[in-house]
Motif scaffolding. Structure first.
Motif, PDB file in Angstrom:
ATOM      1  N   GLU A  15     -18.893 -20.177 -16.565  1.00  0.00           N
ATOM      2  CA  GLU A  15     -18.385 -21.048 -16.458  1.00  0.00           C
ATOM      3  C   GLU A  15     -17.397 -20.747 -17.684  1.00  0.00           C
ATOM      4  OE1 GLU A  15     -22.027 -24.223 -16.085  1.00  0.00           O
ATOM      5  OE2 GLU A  15     -21.771 -23.713 -17.426  1.00  0.00           O
ATOM      6  N   ASP A  20     -17.807 -25.314 -13.444  1.00  0.00           N
ATOM      7  CA  ASP A  20     -18.623 -25.400 -14.157  1.00  0.00           C
ATOM      8  C   ASP A  20     -19.406 -25.892 -13.563  1.00  0.00           C
ATOM      9  OD1 ASP A  20     -20.345 -26.230 -15.752  1.00  0.00           O
ATOM     10  OD2 ASP A  20     -19.011 -28.190 -17.203  1.00  0.00           O
ATOM     11  N   LYS A  22     -23.866 -28.201 -12.560  1.00  0.00           N
ATOM     12  CA  LYS A  22     -24.253 -29.091 -12.567  1.00  0.00           C
ATOM     13  C   LYS A  22     -25.059 -29.253 -12.426  1.00  0.00           C
ATOM     14  CE  LYS A  22     -20.934 -30.452 -16.017  1.00  0.00           C
ATOM     15  NZ  LYS A  22     -21.380 -30.177 -17.097  1.00  0.00           N
ATOM     16  N   LYS A  30     -21.512 -37.874 -16.580  1.00  0.00           N
ATOM     17  CA  LYS A  30     -21.356 -37.421 -17.550  1.00  0.00           C
ATOM     18  C   LYS A  30     -20.775 -36.316 -16.289  1.00  0.00           C
ATOM     19  CE  LYS A  30     -23.311 -37.666 -21.061  1.00  0.00           C
ATOM     20  NZ  LYS A  30     -22.554 -37.329 -22.533  1.00  0.00           N
ATOM     21  N   GLU A  33     -16.996 -37.451 -16.664  1.00  0.00           N
ATOM     22  CA  GLU A  33     -16.392 -37.164 -17.879  1.00  0.00           C
ATOM     23  C   GLU A  33     -15.699 -35.191 -17.395  1.00  0.00           C
ATOM     24  OE1 GLU A  33     -19.043 -36.525 -21.105  1.00  0.00           O
ATOM     25  OE2 GLU A  33     -19.280 -38.859 -21.424  1.00  0.00           O
ATOM     26  N   THR A  34     -16.516 -34.772 -16.818  1.00  0.00           N
ATOM     27  CA  THR A  34     -15.903 -33.196 -16.324  1.00  0.00           C
ATOM     28  C   THR A  34     -14.774 -33.564 -15.116  1.00  0.00           C
ATOM     29  OG1 THR A  34     -18.473 -32.106 -16.188  1.00  0.00           O
ATOM     30  CG2 THR A  34     -17.228 -31.006 -15.391  1.00  0.00           C
ATOM     31  N   ILE A  46     -16.617 -28.092  -9.742  1.00  0.00           N
ATOM     32  CA  ILE A  46     -17.909 -28.310 -10.449  1.00  0.00           C
ATOM     33  C   ILE A  46     -18.725 -27.747  -9.053  1.00  0.00           C
ATOM     34  CG2 ILE A  46     -19.411 -30.073 -11.117  1.00  0.00           C
ATOM     35  CD1 ILE A  46     -17.279 -31.259 -12.222  1.00  0.00           C
TER      36      ILE A  46
END
Length: 96
Positions: A15, A20, A22, A30, A33-34, A46
Motif C-alpha cells: 500500500e 490501498d 480496504k 472512512k 477519506e481515502t 482502492i
C-alpha cells in the motif's frame, strides 16, 4: 492499475501513495477519506474486499452497502470526486 493483474499479485502489492486495500466492512465515511486523499494527490486505486491478506469480497455486505461504495464519491465527498468503479470476480478464501 492494471485490473487484469491476478488477484494474488494485488494482495501482495504494498500500500502506498497510489494503492490501498480496504475491508468490505469499511465505513463509508472512512472510504470517503481515502477517496479524497487520492483525489488531492495524483489519484490511485482502492481495492475493497481484502482484509488481512485474505480475499473476502463484497457480496456479503449486501446490495445497499455495495451501492454505498459506488455512490460514496458523490454522496460523501464535497465537492464530489471523480471515481471509476470496476468489479472483479474473485474466489473468496472460503472457496465461494
Amino acid at each position: 492499475m492494471n485490473i487484469k493483474m491476478p488477484i494474488e499479485e494485488i494482495i501482495k502489492m504494498g500500500e502506498g501513495q497510489y494503492f490501498d486495500r480496504k475491508s468490505s466492512k469499511i465505513q463509508i465515511n472512512k472510504l470517503a477519506e481515502t477517496l479524497i486523499a487520492f483525489a488531492n494527490a495524483d489519484g490511485g486505486t482502492i481495492a475493497i474486499g481484502i482484509e488481512d491478506g485474505k480475499i473476502l469480497g463484497i457480496n456479503g455486505q449486501g446490495n445497499i452497502k455495495i451501492n454505498d461504495f459506488i455512490q460514496c464519491s458523490f454522496d460523501k465527498c464535497i465537492p464530489p470526486v471523480k471515481a471509476n468503479c470496476e468489479f472483479v470476480d474473485v474466489i473468496e478464501d472460503n472457496g465461494k
